[in-house]
Write a protein that holds these residues in place. Structure first.
Motif, PDB file in Angstrom:
ATOM      1  N   THR A   6       0.822  -1.199   0.000  1.00 61.92           N
ATOM      2  CA  THR A   6       0.000   0.000   0.000  1.00 61.92           C
ATOM      3  C   THR A   6       0.858   1.251   0.000  1.00 61.92           C
ATOM      4  O   THR A   6       0.527   2.256  -0.612  1.00 61.92           O
ATOM      5  CB  THR A   6      -0.902   0.007   1.246  1.00 61.92           C
ATOM      6  N   GLU A  66       0.247  -1.485  12.086  1.00 65.86           N
ATOM      7  CA  GLU A  66      -0.189  -0.600  11.006  1.00 65.86           C
ATOM      8  C   GLU A  66       0.023  -1.215   9.632  1.00 65.86           C
ATOM      9  O   GLU A  66      -0.742  -0.951   8.705  1.00 65.86           O
ATOM     10  CB  GLU A  66       0.530   0.748  11.108  1.00 65.86           C
ATOM     11  N   ARG A  70      -3.581  -1.010   7.670  1.00 72.93           N
ATOM     12  CA  ARG A  70      -3.847  -0.175   6.494  1.00 72.93           C
ATOM     13  C   ARG A  70      -4.490  -0.986   5.381  1.00 72.93           C
ATOM     14  O   ARG A  70      -5.364  -0.498   4.673  1.00 72.93           O
ATOM     15  CB  ARG A  70      -2.563   0.496   6.010  1.00 72.93           C
ATOM     16  N   ARG A  73      -8.132  -1.698   6.434  1.00 75.98           N
ATOM     17  CA  ARG A  73      -8.979  -0.512   6.266  1.00 75.98           C
ATOM     18  C   ARG A  73      -9.408  -0.364   4.815  1.00 75.98           C
ATOM     19  O   ARG A  73     -10.572  -0.072   4.523  1.00 75.98           O
ATOM     20  CB  ARG A  73      -8.227   0.750   6.722  1.00 75.98           C
TER      21      ARG A  73
END
Length: 202
Positions: A6, A66, A70, A73
């Motif tokens: 990402t 994280e 991410r 999400r």
């Protein structure tokens, strides 16, 4: 592993500090493993101080969380959009089933790092991740249950098992998928989505 993530590492030193730290951590975790990567190595590669890392993330544990959060999400946002559309439930479920495959492959390093290292999260972070994953799985399961209630899908297999069946395949992608292999991400997604839909055929 050469898969995209990402957060792109290209031009990392021009990126905002949090993004730079996450990009470097992702690369190092993928190359060396979470437990063999030190905070010092991360900050040196990112060109920042330890103080900057602790300001944005608090700990190496926060970085690991994280990396996965991410991607989750992104997948949750896309699932919410698909599930909330006016398309027939069979179209929505197939789109969701394919999308989670494509987004996992597009962020394969993130997925591989997490499933290889999730047991090293702190109990609090591990609980948080389980809660985030549960929300996604419940949203996906709701589509299966909607179709079963409407008679569009077979209810011979409980919706929970249907979801576990599909996500078992998704979670193993990082162990075998290669960018230079014979199938594109979308082709893999289409095959796995079709398998799911055939399993649900009344």
């Amino acid at each position: 592993m050469a898969a995209k993530t990402t957060t792109d590492t290209v031009g990392a030193h021009e990126a905002p500090v949090p993004r730079r730290l996450l990009a470097v951590a992702t690369r190092l975790f993928a190359e060396r493993g979470y437990d063999r990567t030190s905070v010092q190595e991360i900050v040196e590669a990112a060109g920042v101080t330890k103080g900057a890392l602790y300001h944005y993330f608090g700990s190496k544990d926060d970085l690991l969380h994280e990396v996965y959060a991410r991607m989750l999400r992104l997948q949750q946002q896309r699932l919410d959009a698909v599930a909330g559309s006016d398309a027939p439930v069979e179209e929505r479920l197939r789109a969701a089933a394919a999308d989670v495959v494509v987004t996992t492959i597009e962020n394969l390093d993130d997925a591989a790092i997490f499933f290889r290292s999730m047991h090293q999260l702190s109990p609090e972070k591990f609980k948080q991740v389980r809660s985030e994953r549960r929300r996604y799985h419940e949203s996906f399961r709701a589509l299966v249950e909607e179709g079963q209630a409407a008679g569009v899908f077979s209810d011979a297999t409980p919706a929970d098992l249907v979801v576990d069946y599909h996500f078992g395949s998704v979670h193993h992608l990082s162990t075998w998928y290669r960018e230079d292999g014979p199938l594109t991400p979308q082709q893999v997604a289409d095959h796995l989505a079709d398998l799911l839909m055939r399993a649900l055929r009344p």
